[in-house]
Design an enzyme around this catalytic site. Structure first.
Site, PDB file in Angstrom:
ATOM      1  N   TYR A   1       0.820  -1.365  -0.011  1.00 26.55           N
ATOM      2  CA  TYR A   1       0.042  -0.047   0.008  1.00 26.55           C
ATOM      3  C   TYR A   1       0.849   1.374  -0.027  1.00 26.55           C
ATOM      4  O   TYR A   1       0.577   2.151   0.654  1.00 26.55           O
ATOM      5  CB  TYR A   1      -1.017  -0.007   1.276  1.00 26.55           C
TER       6      TYR A   1
ATOM      7  N   TYR B   1     -14.180  -4.067   3.476  1.00 27.72           N
ATOM      8  CA  TYR B   1     -12.841  -4.598   2.996  1.00 27.72           C
ATOM      9  C   TYR B   1     -12.642  -5.680   4.053  1.00 27.72           C
ATOM     10  O   TYR B   1     -12.880  -5.839   5.099  1.00 27.72           O
ATOM     11  CB  TYR B   1     -11.820  -3.304   3.850  1.00 27.72           C
TER      12      TYR B   1
ATOM     13  N   ASP C   1     -16.478 -11.066   9.854  1.00 20.91           N
ATOM     14  CA  ASP C   1     -14.998 -10.486   9.987  1.00 20.91           C
ATOM     15  C   ASP C   1     -14.852  -9.532  10.785  1.00 20.91           C
ATOM     16  O   ASP C   1     -14.840  -8.260  10.932  1.00 20.91           O
ATOM     17  CB  ASP C   1     -14.793  -9.813   8.460  1.00 20.91           C
TER      18      ASP C   1
ATOM     19  N   LYS D   1      -5.234 -10.000  12.861  1.00 20.98           N
ATOM     20  CA  LYS D   1      -4.702  -8.956  13.483  1.00 20.98           C
ATOM     21  C   LYS D   1      -4.497  -9.197  15.068  1.00 20.98           C
ATOM     22  O   LYS D   1      -3.056  -9.346  15.540  1.00 20.98           O
ATOM     23  CB  LYS D   1      -5.473  -7.809  13.394  1.00 20.98           C
TER      24      LYS D   1
END
Ligand SMILES: *Cc1c(COP(=O)(O)O)cnc(C)c1O
Length: 420
Positions: A16, A144, A232, A261
């Site tokens: 990114y 996302y 999610d 994460k």
């Protein structure tokens, strides 16, 4: 001797990152608690938990001890036809803290794979049940879910994935609106495979809030139609929203729950897809080849699992969800009056996350503000990475009250200072 950023600039391709116009990367030589240490000795506050992962702070001695102890005992072993204590104990503990009704844990490596696994389980599961027409997922605008092909397909094309659109499978996209969701599912009829969403908070979309009523309605309609709900929680898991999982705050149990994460406290890559017994049972058969054909080399890496277990213990002992809620409340209180500032369109907070949506010539991820605010916040000693015109913070749970006050002050200055 060249500096680290110079050597980096010759050999590394960053995620990114627009190498054509972004400045050199930060040379980070160490980290402790909520602070990063740079090559020139400067300390920078990690205001975004190193991409929403760091939970208890960097270099936590308990996590490092768990890591080294496990590394000495068993570093790695394949997870097909073999098992080990860290993976089993972690699965037991995850199921114990997750919303009730989830029964099995499938391990992978990162958030994208946790979602990829969930999508494959659902699509393949329908085939196992003889309903192979059920192949269209319903997902949200702004969603996302990661960068691999399946995850990109359920994610919104805009702004990142338009280049891949021709290769992304069909998805029906809806707003966070229960009536629209019902209409869309009714129109799909027997073609509907399932619903996938980020409960309560759409992260990459610009920290947009999703109403708990909508999540409950999505659960209700999925139950009525007998199709699975995939939650999610790669970003919202492990206390970020003020509850251990956002689904618990909304009062729902999904059929599949994606975690990554913060799973290891943000220390090592590890992900998990938690599923109900019914999702698992569709793959249990006397015919051997009807298994779930998915597995990564490092599935359930013992060191990562051991660290995740210790991180879960810290979550409990330190009441991490509560601490995130307290940090978020402090940030919000310090910034709420900016709502009336001419540059500010909205102030949002959920758990340990606070976001300021700023007026900008170009709204959305492409906003000209992002790089400028990033540079300005660094100059003031804080690492922030605005999502376009949305300036947000989401610091680790070890953040002290004084650090939270400092963070809020920097965010305020970024908004109020005309040059920033
Ligand atoms: C970050 C994120 C992912 C992807 O996780 P990676 O570990 O970066 O692959 C998926 N879903 C959500 C909600 C995320 O925030």
């Amino acid at each position: 001797m060249s500096s680290l950023p110079e050597r980096d600039g010759r050999v590394v391709w960053h995620p990114y990152t627009q190498h054509g116009c972004e400045g050199p990367p930060l040379p980070v030589v160490g980290a402790a608690g909520a602070w990063l240490e740079l090559a020139d000795g400067r300390r920078v506050f990690d205001g975004i938990s190193s991409w929403w992962a760091t939970l208890h702070g960097h270099g936590h001695p308990r996590l490092i001890a768990a890591m080294t102890t496990q590394a000495r005992r068993l570093d790695h072993v394949l997870f097909a036809g073999a098992t080990h204590e860290p993976a089993v104990a972690l699965a037991e503990q995850l199921l114990a803290v997750a919303p009730p009704g989830l029964a099995r844990v499938f391990y992978s490596d990162d958030g994208s794979t946790a979602v990829e696994v969930a999508l494959k389980m659902v699509l393949h599961g329908w085939q196992q049940r003889g309903a192979s027409d059920r192949r269209v997922f319903v997902a949200l605008h702004g969603a996302y879910h990661g960068d691999t092909f399946g995850a990109m397909a359920v994610g919104d094309r805009d702004p990142f994935f338009t280049a891949y659109a021709p290769w992304l499978f069909e998805v029906a996209r809806v707003s966070c609106d229960a009536a629209e969701l019902r209409r869309t599912l009714a129109a799909l009829g027997e073609r509907a495979a399932g619903v996938v969403l980020e409960p309560l908070l759409q992260g990459a979309a610009g920290m947009r809030l999703v109403a708990p009523e909508f999540v409950r309605e999505a659960r209700r309609v999925c139950t009525e139609l007998g199709i699975p709900l995939i939650a999610d929680e790669v970003m919202t898991g492990f206390g970020r929203t003020g509850a251990m999982f956002a689904c618990q705050r909304a009062g729902v149990t999904p059929d599949l729950l994606c975690l990554a994460k913060g799973l290891t406290g943000g220390v090592l890559p590890l992900a998990a897809t938690l599923v109900t017994a019914s999702v698992f049972d569709a793959f249990v058969h006397r015919e051997r080849t009807r298994f779930f054909p998915h597995g990564h080399t490092f599935t359930a890496n013992p060191i990562a699992c051991a660290v995740a277990r210790e991180s879960l213990a810290l979550c409990r002992e330190n009441d991490v969800p509560q601490r995130f809620a307290a940090i978020g409340a402090m940030l919000h209180e310090a910034l709420a009056d900016l709502r009336s500032h001419p540059r500010v369109l909205d102030v949002r907070q959920l758990g340990g996350m606070v976001a300021l949506e700023l007026r900008s010539e170009r709204m959305g991820y492409g906003s000209e503000l992002a790089l400028r605010l990033r540079a300005e916040s660094l100059r003031r000693g804080v690492l922030l990475r605005p999502l376009g015109n949305v300036l947000y913070a989401l610091p680790p749970a070890c953040t002290t009250d004084a650090e939270a006050a400092m963070l809020a002050e920097v965010m305020r200055a970024l908004v109020v200072d005309a040059d920033a």
